[in-house]
Scaffold this active site. Sequence first.
Site, PDB file in Angstrom:
ATOM      1  N   GLU A  60       0.862  -1.225  -0.004  1.00  0.00           N
ATOM      2  CA  GLU A  60      -0.112  -0.072   0.068  1.00  0.00           C
ATOM      3  C   GLU A  60       0.770   1.122   0.003  1.00  0.00           C
ATOM      4  O   GLU A  60       0.433   2.205  -0.615  1.00  0.00           O
ATOM      5  CB  GLU A  60      -0.912   0.054   1.180  1.00  0.00           C
ATOM      6  CG  GLU A  60      -2.157  -0.875   0.999  1.00  0.00           C
ATOM      7  CD  GLU A  60      -1.785  -2.491   1.339  1.00  0.00           C
ATOM      8  OE1 GLU A  60      -0.883  -2.708   1.711  1.00  0.00           O
ATOM      9  OE2 GLU A  60      -2.823  -3.266   0.889  1.00  0.00           O
ATOM     10  N   HIS A 129     -11.995  -4.820   8.092  1.00  0.00           N
ATOM     11  CA  HIS A 129     -12.588  -4.646   6.536  1.00  0.00           C
ATOM     12  C   HIS A 129     -13.689  -3.969   6.806  1.00  0.00           C
ATOM     13  O   HIS A 129     -14.605  -4.100   5.546  1.00  0.00           O
ATOM     14  CB  HIS A 129     -12.715  -5.939   5.922  1.00  0.00           C
ATOM     15  CG  HIS A 129     -11.275  -6.725   5.582  1.00  0.00           C
ATOM     16  ND1 HIS A 129     -10.754  -7.280   6.778  1.00  0.00           N
ATOM     17  CD2 HIS A 129     -10.665  -6.697   4.500  1.00  0.00           C
ATOM     18  CE1 HIS A 129      -9.656  -7.622   6.245  1.00  0.00           C
ATOM     19  NE2 HIS A 129      -9.795  -7.791   4.542  1.00  0.00           N
TER      20      HIS A 129
END
Lengths: 324, 326
Positions: A60, A129
């Site tokens: 990321e 999530h």
Amino acid sequence: MREIKYREAISEALREEMIRDKTVFVMGEDVGQFGGVFQATATLYKDFGASRVLDTPISEAAIVGAALGSALAGLRPVAEIMFVDFTSIAMDQIANQCAKFHFMTGGQAIIPLVIRTQGGVGIGDAAQHSQSLEAWHAHIPGLKVVMPSTPADAKGLLKASIRDDNPVIFIEHKMLYLNEGPVPEDDDYMIPIGKADIKREGEDVTIIAWSKMVVDSLEAADDLEKEGIQAEVVDLRTLNPLDLETILTSVKKTSRVVIVHEACKTGGFGGEVAALIMENAFDYLDAPVERVTGLDTPIPYAEPLYRAVIPNPDWIKKGVKKIL
Amino acid sequence: MQATKQEKIDLYRLMYRIRTFEEQSFVSFNKGLTHGVLHLCIGQEASAAGCIYDLKKEDYLATTHRGHGHVIAKGADLKRMFAELLGKETGYCRGRGGSMHIADMEIGILGANGIVGGGVPIAVGAGLAIKYRGLNRVALSFFGDATLNTGAFHEAANLASIWKLPVVFVCENNLYGISVSIKKACALDTLANRSAGYNIPGVCVDGNDVMAVREAANEAVERARNGEGPSFIECQTYRHMGHFTADDGKYRPDEEVKYWKEERDPIKNFAKQLLDDKEVTQGGLDSIHDEVKTEIEQAFKFAEESEPGHVDDLLEGVYNQPAANQ
């Protein structure tokens, strides 16, 4: 007007901008052949190829950092971070690099960069999530934060974000991807960043919401109407820059405000909106500003458990009735 | 690699210019004229000069908190650099950035950086843009030994390798991450060996030998321009001073500091070599010194005489205002 899904509106915006401008490209985890875990980049790989739809490793920080570097060197990247929860792993690049480069170089660095991501509670995705982390990003001067609630807004705001010469955090909601709605086909159809939208007019109370909570608020407003309560639903659409004018106009009209967000309450963006209303329209209020928010907890896994910690239309109705 | 006499003189002048800039910066810090601490690169001039001397204006570099040397080697305007250190409106960043954020987008300087490892993915992104746009450019990423242990370096090096990007990673190993010896922070004896894990060719050079650095850098740059992907260069070097201007560096053994200053000084040693090879006379060196000192004095004077960074439009600078088509 033809109706398409929210996720199709996203990929349509990407497609149109990639056709219009060769410097626009997409990068991220599984965005290529797979089309993204929510299929928001579906078919782009087939049409534009691996040179413009880049599957990345699970990195990321490098995704955002490389996007920034490419923006400084003449491109207009649209980087996807699969879940907003994962922006935590790229936070140096987002908060220290992307957000500040223009300012700290005295205006030299121009950063046309979009980070597309999605958040919110889905179906048993549990604590890592499911978060709503918009307040983190809205807290960093230099970033724009966009959170569309409808397919039309998603398309128009994404196109505007791609054409914007600033870093934009574009946060979709995983439970909106399959929602359908009318979406213009015009290539230059755009929604300006920083403009809220009154999704429903009413005189009795203002409900301020964004992202999926707009959908829940509209459902609550329909129910309230049956009870004779006319709720106005203001969809902020963009948290930064914030359309304070539209907020205040509505507050002055109804004198009662409920702010709804899925994120947990403490440090949530609703507190910022409430404070701005106090500072700018205190004399117009007939009741304290009410917040209907997620509870201060990690998002649990099991359905009855996660449903217990995030707002729904019933919570919103209760919030409205509390201040009427 | 053959170097012309003129190239050698240029390299010497460049290293001397970097050192003199840093010495003047230190003086201005001690006088309280700068607004923050400085991370000076005195002792490390050869890696900046050797790596950057042959780059073209349109090539990119991203550097670190200890970036003055790289920026000067890339051709930055000394007047605007000093003005930035002094927080002036004429500075590169109008006093908004300071020493750790000097950038010059016109000549490919994508910024010094205040976050260790922060600039590495940015350089790789520039490499991505070069490849995407089909340009014959290269992106250099400068960082210190401590950066090798950041996640950002790992992610960025891997990305550059799998995409065969035209990037040169330059690790300036000055043996310390602030006070912590690299021996305590990294299990490798030779940091260049780290690059094997990314399938990136790596070399370790005497970072205080400007000609050795130049040769390694030019090989790496050529690979990049030929589409052969990234390279990694470890430049073994030493900072003569502490980590920053408020650090006396007492955690380092006296004899170690003495050795690097007296035996391994890149400028002193190169001067000796040039004199021994009769490439230049002492008089020639003296006139270089005089010219550079005058240049530095004039640049600093410009900075001192400039007006402070404007306060009135600070907020307008947070975003790029004329957003396209909005």
